[in-house]
Design a protein around this motif. Structure first.
Motif, PDB file in Angstrom:
ATOM      1  N   PRO A 117      -1.448 -12.168   7.877  1.00  0.00           N
ATOM      2  CA  PRO A 117      -2.255 -13.238   7.978  1.00  0.00           C
ATOM      3  C   PRO A 117      -3.290 -13.658   7.017  1.00  0.00           C
ATOM      4  N   TYR A 118      -3.006 -12.993   5.821  1.00  0.00           N
ATOM      5  CA  TYR A 118      -3.648 -13.137   4.722  1.00  0.00           C
ATOM      6  C   TYR A 118      -3.006 -13.902   3.650  1.00  0.00           C
ATOM      7  N   LEU A 122      -4.665 -16.105   0.590  1.00  0.00           N
ATOM      8  CA  LEU A 122      -4.428 -15.888  -0.676  1.00  0.00           C
ATOM      9  C   LEU A 122      -4.076 -17.051  -1.468  1.00  0.00           C
ATOM     10  N   LEU A 123      -3.157 -17.770  -1.004  1.00  0.00           N
ATOM     11  CA  LEU A 123      -2.678 -19.344  -1.406  1.00  0.00           C
ATOM     12  C   LEU A 123      -3.934 -20.261  -1.668  1.00  0.00           C
ATOM     13  N   ARG A 124      -4.688 -20.442  -0.745  1.00  0.00           N
ATOM     14  CA  ARG A 124      -5.803 -21.246  -1.094  1.00  0.00           C
ATOM     15  C   ARG A 124      -6.948 -20.700  -2.182  1.00  0.00           C
ATOM     16  N   ARG A 125      -7.161 -19.359  -1.885  1.00  0.00           N
ATOM     17  CA  ARG A 125      -8.026 -18.749  -3.098  1.00  0.00           C
ATOM     18  C   ARG A 125      -7.427 -19.129  -4.402  1.00  0.00           C
ATOM     19  N   TRP A 126      -6.207 -18.654  -4.874  1.00  0.00           N
ATOM     20  CA  TRP A 126      -5.461 -18.860  -5.705  1.00  0.00           C
ATOM     21  C   TRP A 126      -5.418 -20.188  -6.427  1.00  0.00           C
ATOM     22  N   ARG A 127      -5.200 -21.267  -5.412  1.00  0.00           N
ATOM     23  CA  ARG A 127      -5.041 -22.620  -5.735  1.00  0.00           C
ATOM     24  C   ARG A 127      -6.691 -22.887  -6.453  1.00  0.00           C
ATOM     25  N   ALA A 167       6.491  -1.420 -10.430  1.00  0.00           N
ATOM     26  CA  ALA A 167       5.476  -0.980 -10.188  1.00  0.00           C
ATOM     27  C   ALA A 167       5.020  -1.598  -8.700  1.00  0.00           C
ATOM     28  N   THR A 168       4.299  -0.499  -7.939  1.00  0.00           N
ATOM     29  CA  THR A 168       3.871  -0.982  -6.616  1.00  0.00           C
ATOM     30  C   THR A 168       2.361  -0.544  -6.469  1.00  0.00           C
ATOM     31  N   GLU A 169       1.927  -1.410  -5.745  1.00  0.00           N
ATOM     32  CA  GLU A 169       0.356  -0.940  -5.063  1.00  0.00           C
ATOM     33  C   GLU A 169       0.450  -1.237  -3.631  1.00  0.00           C
ATOM     34  N   GLU A 170      -0.028  -0.380  -2.945  1.00  0.00           N
ATOM     35  CA  GLU A 170      -0.305  -0.606  -1.428  1.00  0.00           C
ATOM     36  C   GLU A 170      -1.572  -1.408  -1.288  1.00  0.00           C
ATOM     37  N   LEU A 171      -1.571  -2.306  -0.585  1.00  0.00           N
ATOM     38  CA  LEU A 171      -2.609  -3.272  -0.224  1.00  0.00           C
ATOM     39  C   LEU A 171      -3.040  -3.111   1.121  1.00  0.00           C
ATOM     40  N   LEU A 290      -2.994  -9.519  -8.485  1.00  0.00           N
ATOM     41  CA  LEU A 290      -3.132  -8.052  -7.822  1.00  0.00           C
ATOM     42  C   LEU A 290      -4.598  -7.849  -7.656  1.00  0.00           C
ATOM     43  N   ALA A 291      -5.561  -8.390  -8.337  1.00  0.00           N
ATOM     44  CA  ALA A 291      -6.847  -8.396  -8.197  1.00  0.00           C
ATOM     45  C   ALA A 291      -7.461  -9.100  -6.949  1.00  0.00           C
ATOM     46  N   LEU A 292      -6.770 -10.420  -6.823  1.00  0.00           N
ATOM     47  CA  LEU A 292      -7.165 -11.095  -5.535  1.00  0.00           C
ATOM     48  C   LEU A 292      -6.404 -10.640  -4.305  1.00  0.00           C
ATOM     49  N   ALA A 293      -5.350 -10.184  -4.401  1.00  0.00           N
ATOM     50  CA  ALA A 293      -4.832  -9.726  -3.124  1.00  0.00           C
ATOM     51  C   ALA A 293      -5.507  -8.339  -2.619  1.00  0.00           C
ATOM     52  N   ARG A 294      -5.944  -7.664  -3.909  1.00  0.00           N
ATOM     53  CA  ARG A 294      -6.788  -6.578  -3.216  1.00  0.00           C
ATOM     54  C   ARG A 294      -8.031  -6.842  -2.350  1.00  0.00           C
ATOM     55  N   GLU A 295      -8.577  -7.914  -3.139  1.00  0.00           N
ATOM     56  CA  GLU A 295      -9.943  -8.298  -2.657  1.00  0.00           C
ATOM     57  C   GLU A 295      -9.735  -9.100  -1.151  1.00  0.00           C
ATOM     58  N   ILE A 296      -8.687  -9.712  -0.792  1.00  0.00           N
ATOM     59  CA  ILE A 296      -8.254 -10.382   0.213  1.00  0.00           C
ATOM     60  C   ILE A 296      -8.064  -9.297   1.441  1.00  0.00           C
ATOM     61  N   ALA A 297      -7.308  -8.273   0.932  1.00  0.00           N
ATOM     62  CA  ALA A 297      -6.727  -7.405   1.927  1.00  0.00           C
ATOM     63  C   ALA A 297      -7.950  -6.355   2.395  1.00  0.00           C
ATOM     64  N   ARG A 298      -8.935  -6.390   1.756  1.00  0.00           N
ATOM     65  CA  ARG A 298     -10.329  -5.603   2.305  1.00  0.00           C
ATOM     66  C   ARG A 298     -11.055  -6.332   3.071  1.00  0.00           C
ATOM     67  N   ARG A 299     -10.659  -7.425   3.396  1.00  0.00           N
ATOM     68  CA  ARG A 299     -11.692  -8.260   4.244  1.00  0.00           C
ATOM     69  C   ARG A 299     -10.831  -8.193   5.753  1.00  0.00           C
ATOM     70  N   PRO A 300     -11.943  -8.448   6.941  1.00  0.00           N
ATOM     71  CA  PRO A 300     -11.249  -8.436   7.992  1.00  0.00           C
ATOM     72  C   PRO A 300     -10.205  -9.602   8.256  1.00  0.00           C
ATOM     73  N   GLU A 301      -9.160  -9.173   9.110  1.00  0.00           N
ATOM     74  CA  GLU A 301      -8.373  -9.984   9.275  1.00  0.00           C
ATOM     75  C   GLU A 301      -8.557 -11.221   9.734  1.00  0.00           C
ATOM     76  N   PRO A 302      -8.033 -12.582   9.317  1.00  0.00           N
ATOM     77  CA  PRO A 302      -8.411 -13.794   9.721  1.00  0.00           C
ATOM     78  C   PRO A 302      -8.024 -14.037  11.243  1.00  0.00           C
ATOM     79  N   ARG A 303      -8.863 -14.894  11.758  1.00  0.00           N
ATOM     80  CA  ARG A 303      -8.338 -15.229  13.133  1.00  0.00           C
ATOM     81  C   ARG A 303      -7.593 -16.458  13.280  1.00  0.00           C
ATOM     82  N   ALA A 304      -6.679 -16.445  14.073  1.00  0.00           N
ATOM     83  CA  ALA A 304      -5.766 -17.704  14.143  1.00  0.00           C
ATOM     84  C   ALA A 304      -6.617 -18.821  14.558  1.00  0.00           C
ATOM     85  N   GLU A 305      -6.467 -20.066  13.897  1.00  0.00           N
ATOM     86  CA  GLU A 305      -7.018 -21.353  14.413  1.00  0.00           C
ATOM     87  C   GLU A 305      -6.302 -21.984  15.621  1.00  0.00           C
ATOM     88  N   GLY A 306      -7.103 -22.554  16.396  1.00  0.00           N
ATOM     89  CA  GLY A 306      -6.532 -23.450  17.396  1.00  0.00           C
ATOM     90  C   GLY A 306      -6.635 -22.551  18.634  1.00  0.00           C
TER      91      GLY A 306
END
Length: 306
Positions: A117-118, A122-127, A167-171, A290-306
């Motif tokens: 759901p992230y 992720l794509l919007r914030r990166w852009r 290299a790996t990091e668990e999100l 990696l920094a952006l993915a970490r930040e987004i993963a810490r937020r509450p799961e987005p709700r589906a629209e519609g």
């Protein structure tokens, strides 16, 4: 002068190893089978075999153990694989169009379900925050989503990744769900356990999936299995009533199918979601991703629209 990128050649002198030979070796290492490697490279099996033999002769070591039907890398082969991967990635970065490595696209692979759901956040914030570096999301059906083959710069993967040179990091961790034929008896249940699935045929994606029979307790494992090579075939087999599957909760949200019903599987261990990259030859924008993915993963799961 144009750069020739022929993939394989049977001819190679002691002093003339080329990029195409590295690509051939990496395909063999990834597939574990000469025939499949040849198919991937659009070559004949004898051509790939000759190239591997020539590369081993050039290096003076055996890279592949051919004593079994499924090829395995030797210790020297595993070490060379890491160096070959870094070399191919560095070459691809050097010749990429678009004004240098900081401006070339950042290729993010996934085998299925991306960042769950992230993904859209992720794509919007990166852009918004990194307009100078396009982020390309690519679905590639193999265990590392194209990372070992140099097709992507980083990958979103699920389950443990024990591959040298990565290299790996668990999100985050995702709950697991059972995937069932919609017209089957189990689909009428609101929740299931692994033991409830023991009498069913387990549909296993052995190429890019993470579910194996080891997920089940030894005394409650499905007695029969059906193997497939990608998520689409996995869904089709379940919808056709040929078996059941187990996957992450993101699969239910991102891969709906009219013939497949998903149900919670609370006694199954959660599935880790990892960001993975090659530290020997990273894209310059990998730390920012990696920094952006970490930040987004810490937020509450987005709700589906519609």
């Amino acid at each position: 002068m144009p750069i020739a990128l022929r993939l394989c050649s049977a001819r190679m002198s002691r002093t003339n190893i080329e990029l195409r030979h590295l690509r051939c070796f990496l395909a063999i290492a990834e597939e574990g089978n000469l025939t499949r490697a040849a198919t991937r490279l659009h070559l004949t099996q004898p051509a790939v075999s000759r190239t591997l033999a020539a590369l081993e002769k050039h290096l003076g070591v055996r890279l592949v153990d051919r004593s079994t039907h499924h090829l395995a890398l030797t210790a020297e082969g595993r070490g060379f694989r890491e160096r070959a991967t870094a070399a191919v990635a560095a070459f691809d970065a050097a010749v990429a169009p678009g004004g240098g490595p900081h401006h070339r696209p950042l290729r993010l692979g996934h085998a299925w379900s991306a960042f769950g759901p992230y993904t859209t956040p992720l794509l919007r914030r990166w852009r918004q925050e990194h307009p100078e570096t396009p982020l390309e999301l690519l679905r590639i059906d193999d265990r590392t989503a194209g990372l070992l083959r140099g097709e992507v710069d980083a990958a979103l993967l699920r389950g443990p990744v024990d591959v040298p040179g990565l290299a790996t990091e668990e999100l985050l961790r995702e709950a697991r769900v059972a995937a069932l034929p919609t017209d089957g008896e189990l689909a009428a249940r609101t929740e299931l356990t692994l033991a409830d699935l023991a009498d069913e045929t387990a549909v296993l994606n052995t190429v890019s999936g993470t579910t194996t029979l080891d997920l089940w307790p030894p005394d409650h494992r499905p007695r029969t299995t059906l193997t497939v090579a990608n998520t689409d075939d996995w869904l089709a087999a379940i919808a056709a009533g040929r078996g059941i599957g187990v996957s992450s909760a993101s699969t239910a949200a991102l891969h709906p199918h009219p013939g497949v019903t998903y149900r919670p599987l609370p006694d199954a261990p959660p599935l880790p979601v990892l960001l993975t990259w090659r530290p020997a030859a990273p894209h310059p924008a990998t730390p920012a991703l990696l920094a952006l993915a970490r930040e987004i993963a810490r937020r509450p799961e987005p709700r589906a629209e519609g």
